[in-house]
Design a protein around this motif. Structure first.
Motif, PDB file in Angstrom:
ATOM      1  N   ALA A 112     136.076 124.925 -18.620  1.00  0.00           N
ATOM      2  CA  ALA A 112     137.176 125.120 -19.740  1.00  0.00           C
ATOM      3  C   ALA A 112     137.064 124.122 -20.698  1.00  0.00           C
ATOM      4  O   ALA A 112     137.572 124.769 -21.981  1.00  0.00           O
ATOM      5  N   MET A 113     136.875 122.985 -20.569  1.00  0.00           N
ATOM      6  CA  MET A 113     137.017 121.953 -21.996  1.00  0.00           C
ATOM      7  C   MET A 113     135.637 122.419 -22.706  1.00  0.00           C
ATOM      8  O   MET A 113     135.942 122.578 -23.829  1.00  0.00           O
ATOM      9  N   LEU A 114     134.741 122.697 -22.320  1.00  0.00           N
ATOM     10  CA  LEU A 114     133.545 123.121 -23.323  1.00  0.00           C
ATOM     11  C   LEU A 114     133.785 124.448 -23.965  1.00  0.00           C
ATOM     12  O   LEU A 114     133.409 124.603 -25.105  1.00  0.00           O
ATOM     13  N   MET A 115     134.530 125.217 -23.227  1.00  0.00           N
ATOM     14  CA  MET A 115     134.879 126.855 -24.034  1.00  0.00           C
ATOM     15  C   MET A 115     135.933 126.515 -25.056  1.00  0.00           C
ATOM     16  O   MET A 115     135.999 127.016 -25.905  1.00  0.00           O
ATOM     17  N   ARG A 116     136.981 125.380 -24.574  1.00  0.00           N
ATOM     18  CA  ARG A 116     137.903 125.108 -25.610  1.00  0.00           C
ATOM     19  C   ARG A 116     137.082 124.341 -26.956  1.00  0.00           C
ATOM     20  O   ARG A 116     137.502 124.800 -28.025  1.00  0.00           O
ATOM     21  N   ILE A 149     127.117 129.465 -21.502  1.00  0.00           N
ATOM     22  CA  ILE A 149     126.581 128.174 -22.189  1.00  0.00           C
ATOM     23  C   ILE A 149     127.504 127.103 -21.417  1.00  0.00           C
ATOM     24  O   ILE A 149     126.862 126.144 -21.061  1.00  0.00           O
ATOM     25  N   ALA A 150     128.772 127.449 -21.494  1.00  0.00           N
ATOM     26  CA  ALA A 150     129.611 126.389 -20.741  1.00  0.00           C
ATOM     27  C   ALA A 150     129.378 126.274 -19.354  1.00  0.00           C
ATOM     28  O   ALA A 150     129.621 125.303 -18.669  1.00  0.00           O
ATOM     29  N   GLU A 151     128.995 127.471 -18.682  1.00  0.00           N
ATOM     30  CA  GLU A 151     128.867 127.538 -17.338  1.00  0.00           C
ATOM     31  C   GLU A 151     127.708 126.581 -17.021  1.00  0.00           C
ATOM     32  O   GLU A 151     127.530 125.807 -16.101  1.00  0.00           O
TER      33      GLU A 151
END
Lengths: 189, 210
Positions: free
Chosen positions: A42-46, A53-55
């Motif tokens: 969630a932080m990376l997507m934010r 990529i975030a996954e």
């Protein structure tokens, strides 16, 4: 909406990392993964990373936790802060423009040697409770501005546009939030 | 070592969050390596990051994500890249980067490039100036972040000794003077070109392109 109920307390998180370090405990890994991976994602997507990529990066972060578990020092950082820095470094590494660049190494090179005693005013657990107490007393609107500014690195003008509030309001909320953090961390300078 | 000039809180927060560009991060890191006060601030921001992660609304995971991770736990870890030893006169944080040879750029002043990838027109270099020399009177077309590694200089805003951090932008127009005594070595991230003033500056400008 916050998910306090599922929270892992700092001592619990530290004992899970220790279980990995001492006996390669896969159940402990599962607990850490289930709590942290979706939140790191969630932080990376934010911060602008695409879902895939975030996954991947969240998974890499937790695998790094498994591999580095024996170098984790609970006096220097809580597990959450430690995992945050692992994810940060992996993200920097992933998005750097030039493969020769080594910014993620710089974060380690600037620190005193691992065997040196911590040189910061309080231990990790104390720091964690102060940061948490400071955040708890902040109005949600201030936390939101802190999150946007911190995770996304957004310019103040972008935050203002995103939240539909005046630039001056963004600046004053950030200033209030920072002042409160400073109060709780005992840094008046 | 008494450090009097620090990066501002916003810069330290961005550095801790990993959202500051590489050239400026390297100069901030050189300061942080010498400054326990800023290390404490960074640790607090990293904890803030950790606490915000704990409070984040979880994102939906891909199906089988945990199993996939479990299957990978016994893979051999990728070999950690060994960072090079820093060149002589270089701070440890520069170990991962190639550093060029010192080049003479003016009376008492030498320059060498640091191969940090340029970001948004910002480059990293080191300056070495002899005691008592004055750096060319200059303005900036963009930001200029400096960390003093050795020696000291002064300008309108004070004295900058080892570990001190100086952030200037296009509103600043100054003439730093190196103190008597020790050679002054600085690590600098500079955006755009230095705008040299005066006739010496005009003479140097064409071939310096700092």
């Amino acid at each position: 909406m916050r998910h306090e109920a599922e929270a892992i307390t700092p001592p619990k998180a530290a004992s899970l990392v220790r279980a990995i370090a001492t006996r390669r405990d896969r159940e402990a890994f599962k607990d850490l993964f289930n709590f942290y991976a979706p939140r790191i994602k969630a932080m990376l997507m934010r911060g602008g990373a695409a879902d895939e990529i975030a996954e991947d990066l969240a998974q890499e972060t937790l695998i790094a936790v498994w591999r580095k578990a024996d170098s984790y020092d609970p006096e220097k950082a809580t597990v959450s802060a430690w995992i945050f820095t692992i994810a940060r470094n992996l993200r920097i590494d992933r998005f750097r423009k030039d493969r020769r660049a080594q910014l993620h190494q710089v974060y380690e090179l600037m620190l005193p040697a691992a065997e040196d005693p911590p040189d910061v005013p309080f231990e990790a657990v104390e720091r964690e409770s102060r940061v948490r107490a400071a955040l708890q007393g902040l109005p949600e609107e201030q936390v939101r501005v802190v999150e946007l500014s911190f995770f996304e690195g957004s310019a103040h003008g972008d935050i203002a546009r995103k939240l539909g509030i005046p630039l001056g309001t963004v600046k004053s909320r950030l200033r209030l939030a920072m002042a409160r953090l400073r109060d709780f961390l005992g840094e008046s300078s | 070592m008494t450090i009097n000039h620090h990066p501002d809180e916003e810069a330290l927060a961005a550095f801790a969050a990993g959202t500051l560009d590489e050239p400026r991060s390297v100069v901030v890191a050189a300061h942080v390596a010498m400054c326990p006060h800023c290390r404490a601030t960074i640790a607090a921001f990293e904890q803030l990051g950790g606490t915000l992660v704990e409070r984040a609304v979880p994102a939906a995971s891909r199906t089988g994500s945990l199993d996939q991770a479990l299957a990978r736990l016994d893979e051999a870890a990728p070999r950690a890249t060994v960072s090079r030893q820093p060149e002589p006169d270089c701070p440890a944080v520069l170990a991962p980067y190639e550093v060029g040879r010192w080049r003479w750029i003016g009376p008492g002043v030498h320059w060498r490039g640091v191969e940090v990838p340029e970001s948004d027109g910002t480059r990293v270099f080191m300056l070495k100036a002899a005691p008592g020399s004055s750096l060319p009177h200059h303005g900036h077309s963009g930001i200029e972040w400096t960390c003093v590694l050795q020696g000291a200089f002064r300008h309108d805003l004070g004295r900058y000794g080892p570990g001190d951090f100086d952030a200037a932008d296009n509103t600043v127009d100054h003439t730093p003077v190196v103190e008597e005594g020790d050679v002054c070595i600085c690590l600098v991230a500079m955006q755009g070109n230095l705008e040299l003033r005066g006739w010496i500056g005009k003479l140097l400008q064409p071939f310096v392109r700092l």
